[in-house]
Design an enzyme around this catalytic site. Structure first.
Site, PDB file in Angstrom:
ATOM      1  N   SER A 159      34.491  38.369  49.892  1.00 41.20           N
ATOM      2  CA  SER A 159      34.905  38.262  48.489  1.00 41.20           C
ATOM      3  C   SER A 159      35.942  37.175  48.242  1.00 41.20           C
ATOM      4  O   SER A 159      36.677  36.763  49.131  1.00 41.20           O
ATOM      5  CB  SER A 159      35.462  39.601  48.023  1.00 41.20           C
ATOM      6  OG  SER A 159      34.453  40.567  48.001  1.00 41.20           O
ATOM      7  N   ASP A 163      31.062  43.827  45.873  1.00 42.05           N
ATOM      8  CA  ASP A 163      32.144  43.317  45.030  1.00 42.05           C
ATOM      9  C   ASP A 163      31.704  42.222  44.059  1.00 42.05           C
ATOM     10  O   ASP A 163      30.976  41.296  44.434  1.00 42.05           O
ATOM     11  CB  ASP A 163      33.245  42.707  45.907  1.00 42.05           C
ATOM     12  CG  ASP A 163      33.795  43.664  46.929  1.00 42.05           C
ATOM     13  OD1 ASP A 163      33.277  44.785  47.046  1.00 42.05           O
ATOM     14  OD2 ASP A 163      34.740  43.279  47.635  1.00 42.05           O
TER      15      ASP A 163
END
Length: 493
Positions: free
Chosen positions: A103, A43
């Site tokens: 993330s 990510d």
């Protein structure tokens, strides 16, 4: 810097020294996409424009080409073409993130860069816990961890509570977090704060069985809620959607809802879900607003648990990359994605052909070949079917009768099979803008109304791009050779 942090940084440095030459010698290394120096990238994180520079953090597993205990890698650029790969921003060094710095996002407050991320913890009994954490920096390079800042609301699973996205509106800070209920329903939760360290839970603003939705996935990852040209837009990656015709063809999806956020009520009244990308590899996108007012998106050019170990780059100890940066616009009915204008700085030699006519034939067009290149096609007449074949590997084809655009390639796991991704175009096909890298395609259809992002692994000695028409097709084409990104490694650890 704690002793654990220093130890982890040294281990990464040794890993790069040991295997870096093997990674960099891979002919599938990308020319104009951000990649990991070694190991796995996933990510995009913490995207922000600060003091004239763009900070692009990313999920990084440096020790293997699979998922596990993640770090935050860090690129900086001022033009999206020339980059510095900086020292690691976050290592999994503390009790609250010892099994991964997952993330999150970034904001600036009182001239301090603040990262919000999910700390992952695996207990001795094997159970997983996830904490929303903060880290701060005054120079954008060295970060002080502030620890967990948020408690999980009742009724949600602490093993699936992650990916904080923070923004400011008026005098208050807001945060959305992806979550899973005790009943295995994916949700996006909204929080409010005046201090960044104490947060009030406002409620689930979207999710499965919310706002008129029926069952719609068991976990919603990477939420991103923002205002764009009069619309409130929620980008999210729901897991657990079943394929429906041409929709939801990947293992996990990424898309968006538009509507009206009512912060004080903890509600987001929205319409239907639309996928952001129709290709084989696209997930976990994140956006940010730069100092020029643009809303810019990066995505992960990969999908979790989707034949990842069948990518041939793992033989050379690396996998995945980020998409090119894209500017988002609202055209009155949907999001439009356009490559940021700075990417034109990569252009070198140019070829232009106008009024190319093909009828019931396949042929090459003089000089249109190879990679890395950027292609622009404008279709002036299309009577039946039109296709572009890339290096005898992937094919993009359009059938006028049903207005379906199809991308195909060999199946990554079983090359005797062919994979397909499709979309029905509302207004036919009239424009293609295609970025072809060493091992990727990004295809922007009809000025960005639809996008296909995919990895490709053709014979590296095959330069052929071929055009086929059933019936007559007339088009013009422009090609630029691309010099690619220039990346300076300042500090890999």
């Amino acid at each position: 810097m704690t002793s654990k942090d220093a130890q982890l940084r040294q281990q990464v440095k040794e890993e790069i020294l040991k295997h870096g030459e093997k990674v960099n010698s891979d002919s599938y290394r990308l020319a104009f996409h951000l990649m990991p120096p070694i190991g796995l990238l996933n990510d995009p994180n913490g995207l922000i424009h600060w003091k004239g520079e763009y900070h692009i953090f990313y999920q990084w597993m440096p020790f293997k080409t699979d998922h596990g205990t993640k770090f935050w890698g860090h690129y900086i650029t001022d033009d999206f073409v020339n980059y510095r790969h900086e020292r690691i921003a976050l290592t999994p060094s503390e009790w609250f993130d010892k099994d991964g710095c997952y993330s999150g996002s970034a904001i600036v407050h009182e001239d301090t860069l603040c990262l919000f991320y999910t700390g992952n913890v695996i207990l001795e009994n094997g159970q997983q816990e996830e904490y929303q954490c903060m880290a701060t920096s005054t120079d954008g390079l060295h970060f002080k961890k502030e620890g967990p800042i948020l408690s999980i609301p009742e009724g949600y699973q602490i093993a699936d509570f992650r990916d904080p996205k923070v923004w400011k509106k008026d005098d208050a800070w807001y945060m959305v977090v992806g979550a899973k209920t005790d009943k295995d329903e994916g949700k996006v939760l909204l929080f409010k704060s005046g201090s960044l360290t104490e947060w009030e839970y406002l409620g689930p603003v979207a999710g499965s069985k919310e706002n008129g939705l029926k069952e719609f996935g068991y976990m919603w990852e990477c939420p991103d809620l923002f205002h764009l040209e009069g619309e409130d837009i929620l980008i999210v990656s729901p897991q657990g959607l079943k394929a429906e015709g041409m929709n939801y063809a990947n293992t996990y999806q990424s898309g968006y809802f538009t509507g009206k956020l009512k912060e004080q009520e903890g509600r987001f009244d929205h319409g239907s879900f639309k996928e952001l990308d129709r290709g084989f590899e696209f997930y976990a996108p994140q956006t940010f607003k730069d100092e020029n007012g643009r809303r810019i998106l990066f995505g992960w050019m990969g999908v979790p648990e989707q034949f990842e170990q069948s990518h041939p780059t793992i033989e050379n100890r690396w996998i995945h990359g980020l998409t090119i940066p894209r500017e988002l616009k609202w055209n009155g009915s949907q999001l439009i994605q356009e490559p940021v204008q700075e990417l034109a700085l990569m252009r070198e030699a140019v070829l232009l052909h106008s009024e190319i006519s093909i009828e019931n034939d396949q042929k090459a067009v003089r000089g249109i070949s190879g990679r890395p290149v950027e292609l622009h096609l404008e279709l002036e007449e299309l009577n039946d079917q039109f296709a572009i074949e890339f290096f005898h590997y992937a094919s993009l084809s359009f059938t006028k009768k049903d207005s379906i655009l199809t991308l195909s390639r060999p199946h990554l796991e079983d090359k005797s099979k062919t994979e397909f991704r499709r979309v029905r175009l509302k207004n036919g096909l009239w424009s293609l803008r295609i970025f072809i890298d060493t091992s990727s395609l990004e295809i922007f259809v009809n000025d960005g109304e639809e996008v296909f992002t995919s990895r490709i692994y053709p014979d590296l000695n095959d330069p052929d791009i071929l055009f086929t028409s059933l019936g007559q097709t007339v088009f013009s084409i422009e090609q630029w050779r691309l010099k690619g990104y220039q990346i300076e490694s300042i500090g890999d650890a």
